[in-house]
Design an enzyme around this catalytic site. Structure first.
Site, PDB file in Angstrom:
ATOM      1  N   TYR A 142     -13.173   3.036  -5.767  1.00 43.66           N
ATOM      2  CA  TYR A 142     -14.628   3.189  -5.657  1.00 43.66           C
ATOM      3  C   TYR A 142     -15.219   3.879  -6.881  1.00 43.66           C
ATOM      4  O   TYR A 142     -16.403   3.750  -7.165  1.00 43.66           O
ATOM      5  CB  TYR A 142     -14.983   4.042  -4.430  1.00 43.66           C
ATOM      6  N   LYS A 187       0.097   1.208  -0.497  1.00 46.12           N
ATOM      7  CA  LYS A 187       0.609  -0.136  -0.811  1.00 46.12           C
ATOM      8  C   LYS A 187       1.616   0.049  -1.943  1.00 46.12           C
ATOM      9  O   LYS A 187       1.490  -0.510  -3.036  1.00 46.12           O
ATOM     10  CB  LYS A 187      -0.571  -1.062  -1.188  1.00 46.12           C
ATOM     11  N   ASP A 219      -1.070  -3.102   4.979  1.00 41.73           N
ATOM     12  CA  ASP A 219      -1.144  -4.334   5.788  1.00 41.73           C
ATOM     13  C   ASP A 219      -0.438  -4.119   7.126  1.00 41.73           C
ATOM     14  O   ASP A 219      -0.938  -4.502   8.185  1.00 41.73           O
ATOM     15  CB  ASP A 219      -0.581  -5.544   5.026  1.00 41.73           C
ATOM     16  N   ASP A 243     -11.439   3.265   4.133  1.00 42.23           N
ATOM     17  CA  ASP A 243     -12.683   2.602   4.529  1.00 42.23           C
ATOM     18  C   ASP A 243     -12.371   1.507   5.551  1.00 42.23           C
ATOM     19  O   ASP A 243     -12.988   1.424   6.620  1.00 42.23           O
ATOM     20  CB  ASP A 243     -13.353   2.001   3.281  1.00 42.23           C
ATOM     21  N   ASP A 247     -12.764   1.662   9.978  1.00 36.62           N
ATOM     22  CA  ASP A 247     -13.575   0.700  10.742  1.00 36.62           C
ATOM     23  C   ASP A 247     -12.733   0.035  11.821  1.00 36.62           C
ATOM     24  O   ASP A 247     -13.178  -0.154  12.953  1.00 36.62           O
ATOM     25  CB  ASP A 247     -14.144  -0.393   9.820  1.00 36.62           C
TER      26      ASP A 247
END
Ligand code: IPM
Ligand code: MG
Length: 352
Positions: A142, A187, A219, A243, A247
């Site tokens: 970001y 990751k 994942d 993020d 959610d």
């Protein structure tokens, strides 16, 4: 206690719900003998309309000089076509970055009164769910170098050792106060920044011997959250993965209108906001659920002001009102008592 609070309602239902949060704060100051004062600032789309900028200097300065910030939500279709540098979302990133709010706490809880709203089978969630996503909020992709030319565009995910250490330590500290399980999500099979992340988690782990640590690739973590969410307590992760996973976690609770969040600096100064967005389609109609923002007030009392009894009182008041079957439209089910935004705020203030 005397505190000055910056109110940043933003756009859409932000305006509706921040008003209800103030109602609850006013009741708290009366009941517990504190003195809360407020200043209101523009940010997001409304600030673009009024000043041409998503985050006016006056807003940033006012927030920086306050004792704490309550934010509603920013954005809406009206501003969707603007270039990313002047979109409403820039206001959020600006506040987080400029104020150093690196530690984002996003609880995902299933409220027992709303357990039918959970979209997973009852045998998967058992008697509930209480996950805390600890998301790094001022680094990673970001905030990395970015660019665009005619034929390509890029964003950079860079993390420094110091940035990873401070958020991972927060993860450990929070896990120590909960069930002492922390899952670090990365990751590391692909990304250098994730390999560094994992090394640092491993290096710090011996300092927190009471916390059991696990690692998951992002994942797999996304899959495990649906397959067996009860394996998680604290999830600590970077900005982008946090993020997305927060959610996902909020959705499995079935009641995103109920979930608060905190964005903290090292010294416990913070910005508090609901997890949900600005819902422009229902703005100003007195139907939005103010509970996520009211619970964000609870988090503010707890984490920034250290007012535990007051924070407990806010949470108990919300619980009482739910027990009495009052529901806003988003959490309504048959046989319940449907109320609007203002009535829900009044009921919670009265329960206090
Ligand atoms: C959030 C939002 C923001 C983010 C956007 C609006 C910039 O999705 O707070 O999760 O991606 O951080
Ligand atoms: Mg998000």
């Amino acid at each position: 206690m005397k505190k000055h609070i910056a109110l940043v309602p933003g756009d859409g239902i932000g305006v509706d719900i921040v008003g209800e949060a103030v109602k609850v704060l006013d009741r708290i100051q009366e009941k517990f003998g504190h003195e809360f004062t407020y200043s209101t600032y523009l940010a997001g789309g409304c600030a673009i309309d009024a000043t041409g900028k998503p985050l006016p200097e006056e807003t940033l300065k006012g927030c920086a000089e306050s004792d704490s910030i309550i934010l509603g939500a920013v954005g809406g279709p009206k501003w969707d076509k603007l270039p990313s540098e002047i979109r409403p979302e820039k206001a959020l990133l600006g506040l987080r970055g400029e104020l150093g709010l690196f530690c984002n706490l996003r609880p995902a809880i299933i409220y027992k009164q709303l357990s039918e709203a959970c979209p997973l089978k009852p045998e998967i969630v058992g008697d509930g769910l209480d996950i805390m996503v600890v998301r790094e909020l001022t680094g990673g992709i970001y905030f990395g170098e970015r660019g665009r030319d005619e034929n390509s565009a890029y964003d950079t995910m860079r993390y420094t050792v110091a940035e990873i250490e401070r958020i991972v330590r927060k993860g450990f500290e929070i896990a120590q106060k909960r069930t002492k399980r922390m899952c670090s999500v990365d990751k590391a099979n692909i990304l250098n920044s994730s390999q560094l992340w994992r090394e640092i988690v491993e290096r710090l782990a011996p300092e927190y011997p009471d916390v059991s640590v696990s690692h998951l690739y992002v994942d797999n973590a996304a899959m495990q959250l649906i397959r067996n969410p009860r394996q998680f307590d604290v999830i600590v992760t970077g900005n982008l993965f946090g993020d997305i996973l927060s959610d996902e976690a909020s959705q499995i609770t079935g009641s995103i209108g109920m979930l608060p969040s905190a964005s903290l600096r090292e010294d416990s100064f913070g910005m508090y906001e609901p997890i949900h967005g600005s819902a422009p389609d229902i703005a100003g109609k007195n139907i939005a659920n103010p509970i996520a923002t009211i619970l964000s007030v609870g988090m503010m009392l707890r984490y920034t002001f250290g007012l535990t009894a007051e924070a407990d009182a806010v949470e108990e008041a919300v619980s009482k009102v739910l027990d009495a079957s009052y529901r806003t439209a988003d959490i309504y089910s048959e046989g319940m008592k449907l109320v609007g935004t203002k009535e829900m705020g009044d009921l919670i203030a009265q329960a206090l």
